[in-house]
Design a protein around this motif. Structure first.
Motif, PDB file in Angstrom:
ATOM      1  N   ILE A  51       0.855  -1.186   0.000  1.00  0.00           N
ATOM      2  CA  ILE A  51       0.000   0.000   0.000  1.00  0.00           C
ATOM      3  C   ILE A  51       0.896   1.242   0.000  1.00  0.00           C
ATOM      4  CG2 ILE A  51      -1.761   1.294   1.281  1.00  0.00           C
ATOM      5  CD1 ILE A  51      -2.688  -1.378   2.439  1.00  0.00           C
ATOM      6  N   ARG A  52       0.704   2.093  -0.983  1.00  0.00           N
ATOM      7  CA  ARG A  52       1.545   3.272  -1.157  1.00  0.00           C
ATOM      8  C   ARG A  52       1.457   4.174   0.072  1.00  0.00           C
ATOM      9  NH1 ARG A  52       4.103   6.042  -5.195  1.00  0.00           N
ATOM     10  NH2 ARG A  52       4.035   8.325  -5.151  1.00  0.00           N
ATOM     11  N   PHE A  53       2.569   4.482   0.666  1.00  0.00           N
ATOM     12  CA  PHE A  53       2.664   5.327   1.863  1.00  0.00           C
ATOM     13  C   PHE A  53       1.877   4.743   3.050  1.00  0.00           C
ATOM     14  CE2 PHE A  53       2.992   8.542  -1.645  1.00  0.00           C
ATOM     15  CZ  PHE A  53       4.358   8.766  -1.510  1.00  0.00           C
ATOM     16  N   GLY A  54       1.586   3.450   3.014  1.00  0.00           N
ATOM     17  CA  GLY A  54       0.786   2.839   4.075  1.00  0.00           C
ATOM     18  C   GLY A  54       1.462   2.879   5.438  1.00  0.00           C
ATOM     19  N   VAL A  55       2.760   2.547   5.454  1.00  0.00           N
ATOM     20  CA  VAL A  55       3.484   2.555   6.733  1.00  0.00           C
ATOM     21  C   VAL A  55       3.537   3.964   7.307  1.00  0.00           C
ATOM     22  CG1 VAL A  55       5.713   2.130   7.825  1.00  0.00           C
ATOM     23  CG2 VAL A  55       4.842   0.534   6.108  1.00  0.00           C
TER      24      VAL A  55
END
Length: 392
Positions: free
Chosen positions: A35-39
């Motif tokens: 997930i893009r930029f999830g963290v």
């Protein structure tokens, strides 16, 4: 130490372990699903809302019964995480975790305020020592446990475990803090949003050393990010060795916290904070200057030892030197300050072309040492300014 204090501490540690499971569960979910930029989203969701709302939340803790505020906050946390277990969307889960983090500011501030009431003034230092040591142990076993459980049952199970941990802490609070104790916990009929910050600034020891404490929090956060790259280079990408580095810091903090709670030490607030920050700064500086694994292990033990002692010294100093009626506001505002420092540290520790990861680790050691020198100079100047010159 009274049994009631032990029950409250045990519940707090169980809840903190649950928090670690939930956060790591979401981070692992974001990484697994790419997930893009999830963290980053998970980290910011726990950081930004609490920083902005902490003064208001702290004023609520001081204006009403700390026990009642704590129980309602824990209920909100349990319901938020329970709902996050049921929903499937990642971003909705993160929003519910952010709501739980907001309520967590209230439950943590209320718990800080209640601890002296259940432990008694004589045992508050020891209680802070055991709590801090326990938090270090929870931080040590939480990440590997989260990874193991996530591989078995997935993220929803970790969120459910966190929700259950808040209910356990609520039960421990009911047992440890009877409703009749409420009148013994300092309350203010009215509070201002800046009361917590003012209380920290004006408190002896705490106000003078707060810049150095902030520097230490920034420094450890810089190392948390830059150290991933630097330390992995030191051990040639060996993940097991890297994990042992992280465990060594946590292991060092346990005896540091326990020593700080011993009779004759727990009330030496300045010594614990100054010595702790110096241990952190020297440990990080030498870690950056000497890229040898066999040397870094004892250095991390020293830095972790200082971290544990410093944390206990700060908690004891706030309990002893900040008026009880603003303990909730003060601790909520300290949470906001600490999370702000962590955010700044993460940004400074992010890899860039200007400074190498080794250079960032070296800088992380210089920051708290320089701040401690500045605090010493300010302290000396204040001491000199209070000396009255003899009349001619």
């Amino acid at each position: 130490m009274p049994v009631a204090a032990q029950v409250l501490i045990a519940g707090t540690l169980f809840s903190r372990l649950g928090d670690t499971l939930a956060t790591l569960g979401l981070v692992l979910h974001a990484a697994d699903r790419d997930i893009r930029f999830g963290v980053t989203e998970v980290m910011l969701a726990e950081l930004i809302p609490t920083v902005l709302a902490a003064p208001l939340i702290g004023s609520v803790v001081d204006r009403f019964s700390a026990r009642t505020v704590c129980l309602w906050a824990l209920l909100v946390q349990a319901l938020s995480l329970g709902a996050a277990t049921a929903v499937g969307g990642f971003h909705v889960r993160v929003a519910l975790v952010a709501l739980s983090a907001l309520a967590g500011v209230a439950s943590v501030a209320a718990g800080f305020k209640m601890l002296p009431a259940v432990a008694g003034e004589q045992h508050t230092g020891r209680a802070n020592s055991l709590l801090t040591a326990g938090l270090s142990v929870a931080g040590l076993i939480g990440p590997p446990l989260a990874g193991f459980l996530n591989s078995l049952w997935g993220t929803p199970a970790l969120l459910a475990a966190d929700a259950a941990s808040f209910l356990v802490l609520a039960g421990c609070t009911v047992l440890a803090v009877p409703s009749t104790v409420d009148v013994a916990i300092g309350r203010r009929p009215a509070t201002r949003l800046a009361d917590g910050y003012r209380a920290l600034r004006d408190a002896p020891v705490v106000g003078t050393l707060m810049p150095a404490l902030a520097a230490a929090m920034v420094a450890t956060s810089v190392e948390n990010v830059a150290g991933v790259y630097y330390l992995r280079d030191v051990v040639n990408g060996n993940d097991t060795m890297f994990g042992l580095f992280l465990a060594t810091w946590a292991l060092g903090s346990v005896p540091g916290a326990l020593l700080a709670g011993r009779a004759g030490w727990s009330d030496r607030h300045s010594l614990l904070i100054i010595g702790g920050v110096l241990g952190i700064g020297l440990g990080l500086l030498l870690t950056g200057l000497i890229p040898v694994a066999a040397v870094i292990f004892p250095l991390f033990l020293i830095a972790g030892f200082g971290n544990g002692a410093c944390n206990v010294g700060l908690r004891n100093a706030v309990h002893a030197r900040v008026p009880a009626e603003v303990h909730g506001s003060a601790w909520a505002c300290f949470q906001a300050l600490s999370r702000s420092c962590i955010g700044v540290g993460y940004l400074l520790g992010t890899p860039n072309s200007a400074v190498s990861s080794q250079g960032q680790v070296i800088i992380s050691g210089v920051i708290p040492l320089a701040a401690m020198v500045w605090a010493a100079v300010v302290t000396l100047r204040r001491g000199q300014s209070t000396v009255t010159e003899p009349s001619s």
